[in-house]
Enzyme design. Structure first.
Site, PDB file in Angstrom:
ATOM      1  N   GLU A   1     -11.458   8.345 -18.635  1.00  0.00           N
ATOM      2  CA  GLU A   1     -10.729   9.691 -19.233  1.00  0.00           C
ATOM      3  C   GLU A   1      -9.844  10.134 -18.917  1.00  0.00           C
ATOM      4  O   GLU A   1      -9.203  10.498 -17.696  1.00  0.00           O
ATOM      5  CB  GLU A   1     -11.598  10.997 -18.779  1.00  0.00           C
TER       6      GLU A   1
ATOM      7  N   CYS B   1     -12.732  19.205 -19.063  1.00  0.00           N
ATOM      8  CA  CYS B   1     -13.209  18.017 -19.328  1.00  0.00           C
ATOM      9  C   CYS B   1     -13.938  17.799 -20.851  1.00  0.00           C
ATOM     10  O   CYS B   1     -14.891  18.554 -20.827  1.00  0.00           O
ATOM     11  CB  CYS B   1     -13.888  16.945 -18.543  1.00  0.00           C
TER      12      CYS B   1
ATOM     13  N   CYS C   1     -17.268  14.478 -19.754  1.00  0.00           N
ATOM     14  CA  CYS C   1     -18.381  14.005 -18.908  1.00  0.00           C
ATOM     15  C   CYS C   1     -18.755  16.370 -19.916  1.00  0.00           C
ATOM     16  O   CYS C   1     -18.322  17.484 -18.664  1.00  0.00           O
ATOM     17  CB  CYS C   1     -19.064  15.199 -17.836  1.00  0.00           C
TER      18      CYS C   1
ATOM     19  N   HIS D   1     -18.608  21.302 -16.591  1.00  0.00           N
ATOM     20  CA  HIS D   1     -18.302  22.249 -16.089  1.00  0.00           C
ATOM     21  C   HIS D   1     -18.978  23.299 -16.011  1.00  0.00           C
ATOM     22  O   HIS D   1     -18.184  24.746 -14.974  1.00  0.00           O
ATOM     23  CB  HIS D   1     -16.778  22.383 -15.723  1.00  0.00           C
TER      24      HIS D   1
ATOM     25  N   ARG E   1     -20.604  11.843 -13.064  1.00  0.00           N
ATOM     26  CA  ARG E   1     -19.702  11.079 -11.984  1.00  0.00           C
ATOM     27  C   ARG E   1     -20.148  10.968 -10.269  1.00  0.00           C
ATOM     28  O   ARG E   1     -19.279  10.967  -9.685  1.00  0.00           O
ATOM     29  CB  ARG E   1     -18.475  11.397 -12.610  1.00  0.00           C
TER      30      ARG E   1
ATOM     31  N   SER F   1     -14.515  12.725  -9.495  1.00  0.00           N
ATOM     32  CA  SER F   1     -12.953  12.069  -9.238  1.00  0.00           C
ATOM     33  C   SER F   1     -12.367  12.224  -8.436  1.00  0.00           C
ATOM     34  O   SER F   1     -11.360  11.626  -8.512  1.00  0.00           O
ATOM     35  CB  SER F   1     -12.417  11.843 -10.648  1.00  0.00           C
TER      36      SER F   1
ATOM     37  N   CYS G   1     -12.448   9.990 -14.133  1.00  0.00           N
ATOM     38  CA  CYS G   1     -12.061  10.960 -15.376  1.00  0.00           C
ATOM     39  C   CYS G   1     -11.639  11.878 -14.597  1.00  0.00           C
ATOM     40  O   CYS G   1     -11.340  13.167 -13.833  1.00  0.00           O
ATOM     41  CB  CYS G   1     -13.463  12.120 -15.067  1.00  0.00           C
TER      42      CYS G   1
ATOM     43  N   CYS H   1     -10.158  15.628 -14.884  1.00  0.00           N
ATOM     44  CA  CYS H   1     -11.081  16.586 -14.132  1.00  0.00           C
ATOM     45  C   CYS H   1     -10.962  16.999 -12.695  1.00  0.00           C
ATOM     46  O   CYS H   1     -10.798  17.245 -12.099  1.00  0.00           O
ATOM     47  CB  CYS H   1     -12.570  16.097 -13.775  1.00  0.00           C
TER      48      CYS H   1
END
Lengths: 578, 416
Positions: free
Chosen positions: A14, A62, A65, A69, A480, A503, A548, A551
């Site tokens: 991502e 994102c 995922c 959030h 993640r 990330s 990702c 993010c």
């Protein structure tokens, strides 16, 4: 004679990531730099808004995922307001999050990561009958295991390859020496790659049942969830369970066996610590198992820190020790050069670009990602961290699953400290979650059957926030890794919002002491490229973290920038027409 | 004030919008049918993108798809495109010549939500097959190659299919801070990349709210100066498929329409295909009867919520939002935001983050309606400005009566 190798874009992730490595004369990686090259500024956008509206916007950090959030933001606001959602809301949130885990991990392994291990062109040479036999070495009842099935897939691949236009499979690294599967093993994994395209739909549907849609569900609100209608209707729980059992079946009969196969074939790399990285692991903890207020409940994933691969000691996690450093990031702090806690976070962009050769200025600033530091330690987060910290904490459930998987693969615990181990930990966790979700869906259905339909804790937002300053944080575990949102609410409006995401922990550049981030450190852990023109081993290790990047880069403070001087009007919240 | 008259409001909220004429008359369809036939014959005479590609029937059997499932899908697609059933054989044929259309898909300031939505496109798996059968030459999230090899895929495709490929863009484009997005060994900014690739494209398809109107990055105060594709590209047709994420049914629908007719579908003033965005969520909502009966959810999880009452007072923006979610839903029809008791946040409308995405009706949220004369005033026949003002009327009314402790609601017109 060392040389610098640039990989940009890193695909099958991502977002937008650039990796630069330095190779010695034997093509061994001796230095590595991770840089993100995309950024949007979502926290600034959150400032000045009603705190109840933040979740939906934060979710858009994102789409892979998707949702993490969202509920982390809602949790942060609930924490600030002192609200605990009712049992049904906890179960629904756990189920939505659980379905994300299964979906995300399966899609990651097959569609984003598998082509680093699996040579689909080699699968053309396989004997379909032998492949069917081979699959039985890793599972008692392998997924769709028939020579006819394998043959059909081979035919299909043949057409692709012979026509010379491979579509998404073009220009890859087929034939590279570091692909180690036999043609039959490649065929099995390729078959599962295609089957997983179908299976991942069920997992997405699971999220949609109680979430409304996937990506970007919409049923969670501060205080609880809105899907009372779907909880009330027993057919919905039945559908959920049916999809869950189907998905779990795929995990047990395709995903886990494939991981065991990879663990055995790539055993040496695992034992030699290829791609091991920092060896420090951090977990915030997640999936509350009882109805105590936030951060007082028992958790499925234990929180804590393990340092230097030492499983005898777990340091308890304390959110006040989380800081972010910008020495090598395209930002500057005002009045300090020390790392800052998210409550005091600032993000003033300070882009200094690339050097005259179009390479990263590695001694200065080179990424849009900050460098998070926990109590002066650089750490790795994610499934591997969850399994390691859980194991070290004596978390019975985690220990049980890890031991089971290692026993079947015939590998010692130390094999986990590697790229292979990181990929395996993700599968082990998927297996565990798909089991525990059966308990949760049964509990939800039985609550509804007993007539308990409470989904929302009533509160008066204006009364709670008027004339007050409130602080709260949401700490969860995204697929993640450790995810935290810190929010300050003044008079009902967001005054400051900072997210430190998995990330960022993993992909961050070097810090003020010159210490590497997790990606960088894992790339210099015993990796040699078999062909310096093909970054296959780099992809394999970077992908094992499931990057990702959208993010990781999400912050911006407009203070002191010449681009535009916006004043945030506390009354109007978010007006476009200034 | 005209807007605040009760009967005007009632009219506004009770009359369907019907921006798309679902029956354009025999003559129109006959002509279109002929056009489509010619187009398909021409496509059939063309070489597939992949030489010696397999036959469509083989493809179906590969994927274990029965002809019957395929025709079910064809019926669904024909209906989505608002074509009469007589077009089904043509839609089926169009699916068979999809491999004549090369696709390049790029991501700028995105979250990958639309890519993710696309890979979950509706059952039956024919959609999947269609996408696979399309020739996707470049898609960063799914392609095997990376770095230089990935760049090569892109440059090869641009060269080979100059003037023929469809360019899909996901994510907004930063114009004030161009360097907020760069990609490639020789870093190229988002604006440069979109313009360069659009120049040789047959058409540009902006997928999702960000690529259409700027989306989240463009929400106040729009730190990076993010805009949609249509603000940076000129001289090539642009279609917007907004929503967050775009519904895969609509993405596939636009592609199908293009294959079928060689042209882009009929668009509204915001460049959205009318077949999908020709009416409001409110017009076809499953809770509409409760709205007309004045039965509203008053707080999350209350008795009304347990009985599927209307979510208008909980901030549902269905009356201002043009999209077909009420009909096609999401994830193979599994559910949708109103189904799950939350309400619509207007995600297919420009600036929805600053106007609509709250748990409160427009008037009760701290958001002023946009200045008249903005992009909204151009929406066909039903100016959103008017709608917003109307909502202020209704909302203010609702708030007023709440203050007065009365529960007044709008009830439907009795037959006279």
């Amino acid at each position: 004679m060392s040389k610098r190798l640039v990989v940009d874009p890193i695909t099958r992730i991502e977002g937008h990531l650039r990796i630069e490595v330095v190779l010695d004369e034997n093509n061994r990686i001796v230095d590595a730099y991770s840089s993100s090259t995309m950024w949007r500024g979502i926290e600034t956008i959150l400032k000045g808004r009603d705190a109840r509206d933040c979740g939906l916007i934060a979710m858009r950090i994102c789409g892979v995922c998707t949702g993490v959030h969202y509920w982390t933001s809602i949790k942060a606001v609930e924490h600030a307001l002192g609200i605990t959602p009712p049992t049904n809301a906890r179960l629904v949130r756990n189920l939505i999050e659980g379905s994300l885990y299964i979906h995300d991990h399966v899609v990651h392994f097959y569609h984003l990561h598998a082509l680093d291990w699996v040579d689909i062109v080699s699968a053309l040479k396989a004997d379909p009958y032998k492949a069917a036999k081979e699959a039985e070495n890793y599972s008692e009842n392998p997924w769709y295991n028939s020579p006819t099935q394998y043959k059909a897939i081979q035919e299909r691949l043949k057409k692709f390859v012979e026509s010379g236009r491979l579509g998404p499979f073009a220009n890859a690294y087929w034939g590279n020496k570091s692909y180690k599967f036999t043609p039959e093993q490649n065929l099995i994994a390729t078959a599962h790659y295609l089957e997983a395209l179908e299976a991942q739909r069920w997992m997405a549907q699971m999220m949609a049942i109680y979430g409304g849609k996937n990506p970007h569900p919409q049923s969670i609100v501060v205080g609880g969830v809105t899907c009372v209608q779907d909880i009330k209707n027993p057919a919905r729980a039945a559908l959920f369970k049916e999809l869950l059992l189907k998905s779990r079946d795929f995990v047990l009969r395709a995903y886990i066996p494939d991981i065991i196969m990879a663990g055995q074939v790539y055993k040496d790399e695992a034992l030699n610590g290829v791609g091991a990285g920092l060896g420090n692991y951090l977990v915030y903890g997640d999936f509350p198992l009882d109805d105590n207020p936030h951060y007082k409940a028992k958790l499925l994933f234990s929180s804590g820190i393990v340092v230097n691969k030492d499983l005898t000691k777990v340091i308890p996690f304390d959110q006040s020790k989380v800081t972010e450093d910008v020495t090598h990031s395209w930002y500057k702090y005002e009045n300090t050069d020390k790392p800052l806690h998210p409550f005091d976070g600032q993000t003033n962009p300070n882009y200094t670009g690339f050097d005259e050769n179009g390479l990263l200025k590695v001694n200065e600033k080179y990424s849009w990602i900050k460098s998070p530091i926990y109590d002066d330690i650089r750490v790795e987060v994610g499934p591997l961290a969850r399994m390691i910290v859980g194991y070290a904490s004596g978390n019975e459930r985690i220990k049980n699953y890890v031991d089971k998987a290692l026993k079947v693969a015939g590998l010692p615990l130390q094999a986990l400290f590697s790229t292979v181990g990181r990929t395996a930990a993700r599968a082990i966790e998927t297996w565990m979650i798909s089991d525990v979700m059966i308990e949760w869906i049964d509990q939800l259905a039985s609550n509804a059957a007993k007539g308990n339909l409470d989904t929302w804790t009533k509160f008066d937002y204006d009364k709670l926030t008027k004339g007050k300053e409130l602080k709260g944080y949401g700490l969860t575990e995204a697929p993640r890794g450790a995810l935290g949102h810190w929010v300050r609410i003044v008079d009902g409006k967001v005054a400051n919002y900072q997210a430190v995401v998995p990330s960022t922990w993993n992909a961050g550049p070097r810090d003020y002491k010159g210490r590497m981030g997790a990606y960088e450190s894992s790339l210099v852990s015993n990796i040699t490229l078999s062909n310096p023109d093909q970054p296959l081993e780099i992809l394999r290790t970077v992908h094992s973290f499931d990057p990702c990047i959208a993010c990781a880069v999400h912050v911006l403070d407009t203070k002191g920038r010449e681009i535009a001087q916006y004043k945030i009007d506390p009354i109007s919240g978010g007006m476009c027409y200034v | 004030m005209e807007f605040f008259r009760r009967d005007f409001l009632r009219e506004m909220f009770i009359k369907p919008t019907n921006l798309i004429d679902t029956n354009k008359g025999k003559e129109y369809y006959d002509q279109l049918y002929k056009k489509a036939e010619e187009r398909l014959n021409w496509l059939k005479s063309q070489k597939p993108v992949r030489e010696d590609d397999i036959k469509f029937d083989e493809y179906l059997s590969m994927w274990d798809i029965s002809r019957r499932d395929f025709f079910k899908w064809v019926s669904m697609m024909t209906a989505t495109l608002m074509l009469p059933p007589s077009f089904e054989p043509l839609v089926a044929q169009a699916a068979e010549v999809m491999n004549r259309v090369p696709v390049i898909w790029i991501n700028i300031q995105d979250c990958d939500g639309n890519t993710e939505a696309l890979i979950r496109s509706s059952a039956p798996t024919v959609d999947e097959l269609i996408l696979d059968y399309l020739s996707i030459e470049y898609q960063e999230t799914l392609m095997a190659a990376a770095g230089d090899q990935a760049e090569k895929c892109l440059e090869d495709a641009v060269k080979t299919f100059k003037g023929q490929y469809l360019l899909f863009v996901e994510g907004s484009i930063p114009v004030k801070m161009e360097y907020a997005f760069t990609t490639g060994r020789h870093p190229e900014t988002g604006v440069q990349r979109v313009r360069r690739l659009a120049k040789d494209a047959k058409a540009v398809i902006a997928v999702g709210a960000c690529a259409s109107f700027g989306g989240v990055p463009a929400a106040y105060p729009n730190p990076t100066g993010a805009v949609g594709v249509m603000d940076v590209v000129s001289g090539v047709p642009v279609v917007n498929i907004p929503a967050c994420p775009a519904n895969p049914v609509n993405i596939v629908g636009v592609i199908m329409h293009y294959v079928l007719t060689g042209s882009l579908p009929e668009l509204d003033s915001l460049k959205r295909p009318k077949f999908a965005f020709g009416y409001r969520i409110h017009d076809n909502c499953e809770r509409r009867a409760h709205f007309d009966a004045g039965e509203f959810v008053e707080e999350w999880g209350d008795e009304g919520a347990k009985n599927n009452f209307c979510l208008y007072k909980m901030g549902c923006k269905g009356p201002f939002t043009f999209n077909n979610c009420s009909i096609v839903r999401y994830n193979d029809g599994t559910n949708w935001p109103i189904g799950v008791g939350r309400g619509c946040i207007g995600c297919s409308e420009p600036n929805f983050w600053d106007k609509y995405a709250t748990e409160r009706p427009v008037a009760a949220s701290d958001i002023r309606p946009p200045a008249i004369g903005g992009v909204e005033s151009t929406v066909d026949r039903v100016g959103l400005t008017i709608l917003t003002a109307t909502a202020i009327g209704i909302g203010a009314h609702a708030v007023m009566s709440a203050l007065a402790g009365k529960k007044e609601t709008i009830t439907s017109n009795k037959e006279e």
